[in-house]
Design an enzyme around this catalytic site. Sequence first.
Site, PDB file in Angstrom:
ATOM      1  N   ASP A   1     -39.504  46.592  75.682  1.00  0.00           N
ATOM      2  CA  ASP A   1     -40.131  46.161  74.430  1.00  0.00           C
ATOM      3  C   ASP A   1     -41.637  46.372  74.468  1.00  0.00           C
ATOM      4  O   ASP A   1     -42.252  46.415  75.531  1.00  0.00           O
ATOM      5  CB  ASP A   1     -39.799  44.675  74.192  1.00  0.00           C
ATOM      6  CG  ASP A   1     -40.046  44.260  72.751  1.00  0.00           C
ATOM      7  OD1 ASP A   1     -40.161  45.138  71.871  1.00  0.00           O
ATOM      8  OD2 ASP A   1     -40.132  43.042  72.499  1.00  0.00           O
TER       9      ASP A   1
ATOM     10  N   ASN B   1     -32.048  47.199  64.859  1.00  0.00           N
ATOM     11  CA  ASN B   1     -33.191  48.105  64.699  1.00  0.00           C
ATOM     12  C   ASN B   1     -33.058  49.029  63.483  1.00  0.00           C
ATOM     13  O   ASN B   1     -34.042  49.653  63.070  1.00  0.00           O
ATOM     14  CB  ASN B   1     -33.437  48.933  65.974  1.00  0.00           C
ATOM     15  CG  ASN B   1     -34.068  48.131  67.098  1.00  0.00           C
ATOM     16  OD1 ASN B   1     -33.819  48.382  68.282  1.00  0.00           O
ATOM     17  ND2 ASN B   1     -34.900  47.145  66.759  1.00  0.00           N
TER      18      ASN B   1
ATOM     19  N   HIS C   1     -43.240  54.966  71.585  1.00  0.00           N
ATOM     20  CA  HIS C   1     -41.859  55.283  71.990  1.00  0.00           C
ATOM     21  C   HIS C   1     -41.857  56.513  72.901  1.00  0.00           C
ATOM     22  O   HIS C   1     -41.097  56.584  73.858  1.00  0.00           O
ATOM     23  CB  HIS C   1     -40.982  55.546  70.764  1.00  0.00           C
ATOM     24  CG  HIS C   1     -40.854  54.353  69.862  1.00  0.00           C
ATOM     25  ND1 HIS C   1     -40.556  53.097  70.334  1.00  0.00           N
ATOM     26  CD2 HIS C   1     -40.979  54.214  68.512  1.00  0.00           C
ATOM     27  CE1 HIS C   1     -40.509  52.249  69.317  1.00  0.00           C
ATOM     28  NE2 HIS C   1     -40.770  52.896  68.199  1.00  0.00           N
TER      29      HIS C   1
HETATM   30  C1  IPE Z   1     -35.007  44.676  71.341  1.00  0.00           C
HETATM   31  O1  IPE Z   1     -36.327  44.782  70.915  1.00  0.00           O
HETATM   32  C2  IPE Z   1     -34.304  45.984  71.182  1.00  0.00           C
HETATM   33  C3  IPE Z   1     -34.770  47.085  72.038  1.00  0.00           C
HETATM   34  C4  IPE Z   1     -35.681  47.013  72.978  1.00  0.00           C
HETATM   35  C5  IPE Z   1     -34.111  48.328  71.825  1.00  0.00           C
HETATM   36  P1  IPE Z   1     -36.794  44.382  69.440  1.00  0.00           P
HETATM   37  O2  IPE Z   1     -38.244  44.629  69.407  1.00  0.00           O
HETATM   38  O3  IPE Z   1     -35.951  45.070  68.442  1.00  0.00           O
HETATM   39  O4  IPE Z   1     -36.459  42.822  69.410  1.00  0.00           O
HETATM   40  P2  IPE Z   1     -37.038  41.678  68.459  1.00  0.00           P
HETATM   41  O5  IPE Z   1     -36.905  42.145  67.050  1.00  0.00           O
HETATM   42  O6  IPE Z   1     -38.467  41.472  68.849  1.00  0.00           O
HETATM   43  O7  IPE Z   1     -36.211  40.474  68.786  1.00  0.00           O
HETATM   44  C1  IPE Z   2     -39.224  48.634  71.843  1.00  0.00           C
HETATM   45  O1  IPE Z   2     -40.525  48.615  71.342  1.00  0.00           O
HETATM   46  C2  IPE Z   2     -38.464  49.883  71.452  1.00  0.00           C
HETATM   47  C3  IPE Z   2     -37.440  49.684  70.433  1.00  0.00           C
HETATM   48  C4  IPE Z   2     -37.056  48.552  69.934  1.00  0.00           C
HETATM   49  C5  IPE Z   2     -36.804  50.883  69.923  1.00  0.00           C
HETATM   50  P1  IPE Z   2     -40.833  48.061  69.884  1.00  0.00           P
HETATM   51  O2  IPE Z   2     -40.773  49.196  68.932  1.00  0.00           O
HETATM   52  O3  IPE Z   2     -39.961  46.914  69.565  1.00  0.00           O
HETATM   53  O4  IPE Z   2     -42.326  47.595  70.057  1.00  0.00           O
HETATM   54  P2  IPE Z   2     -42.975  46.285  69.397  1.00  0.00           P
HETATM   55  O5  IPE Z   2     -42.143  45.121  69.835  1.00  0.00           O
HETATM   56  O6  IPE Z   2     -42.958  46.482  67.925  1.00  0.00           O
HETATM   57  O7  IPE Z   2     -44.346  46.249  69.969  1.00  0.00           O
HETATM   58 MG    MG Z   3     -40.143  44.920  69.829  1.00  0.00          MG
END
Ligand code: IPE
Ligand code: IPE
Ligand code: MG
Length: 232
Positions: free
Chosen positions: A15, A63, A32
């Site tokens: 994350d 997502n 990413h």
């Molecule tokens: C969890 O992260 C999913 C992945 C890392 C793929 P999110 O960023 O989607 O989770 P929330 O929304 O903060 O709970």
């Molecule tokens: C995790 O990073 C990757 C995915 C969920 C695909 P995020 O995209 O959730 O990054 P933040 O949490 O918005 O910083």
């Molecule tokens: Mg996230």
Amino acid sequence: MEDLKIPRHIAIIMDGNGRWARQRGMPRIMGHYKGSEVAEEIVKFCANLGVEYLTLFAFSTENWRRPREEVELLFDLLKNYLTQKKEELIREGVRLRFIGRRDRIGKDLKNLMEKLEEETSKDYRITVILAIDYGGRDDIIRAVRKAVHQRMESIDEDTFSRLLDLGEIPDPDLMIRTAGERRISNFLLWNLAYTELYFTEVCWPDFTTEELMRALEDFSKRKRKFGRVLDE
Ligand code: IPE
Ligand code: IPE
Ligand code: MG
């Protein structure tokens, strides 16, 4: 550090990619992209340590709620990454497995996933499980549907867990979540029942092998009791 315990199975919620990019004035997709490079390094490091299974959460069933552009770019990144890295994965002894729904992702990606599962299945050192369109609740519901469909008569924890996406793969010993959030976000709900949890503030694109070692040192100090009383 004496007595480093190497978990058989590590699961990671990668994350903080978006925040990492925004902090640098870059579009989220750059986070990413950097995150995919970090994942590659962590995979190799885990293989060298003797970790047998590494499960990486790449895209959750929730997502899809993100802006369409980000979702499209994410899937493009995934497809390109998997296509370009195939030979290297095989050379490094990585067996790929995928968990999650396969009915909502593009046909190209689905075919690529099936091909990779097949082509990486020989002479491997580590099994890397990529969770794509994965949700813990969805996993359980699909398993229930399979049980009903098969008219399974005696359902117990063992027979049921074999119907889940991880199947015969042992439960994770250690789950790491980066970027400071302390929640499961619908990751492996069933399989994390007795997993040790480790949270770090570091965003995934900044995660390093040193950070992983810190997590392993912490894990090594944990007393896993599984409900028992340890010798006093
Ligand atoms: C969890 O992260 C999913 C992945 C890392 C793929 P999110 O960023 O989607 O989770 P929330 O929304 O903060 O709970
Ligand atoms: C995790 O990073 C990757 C995915 C969920 C695909 P995020 O995209 O959730 O990054 P933040 O949490 O918005 O910083
Ligand atoms: Mg996230």
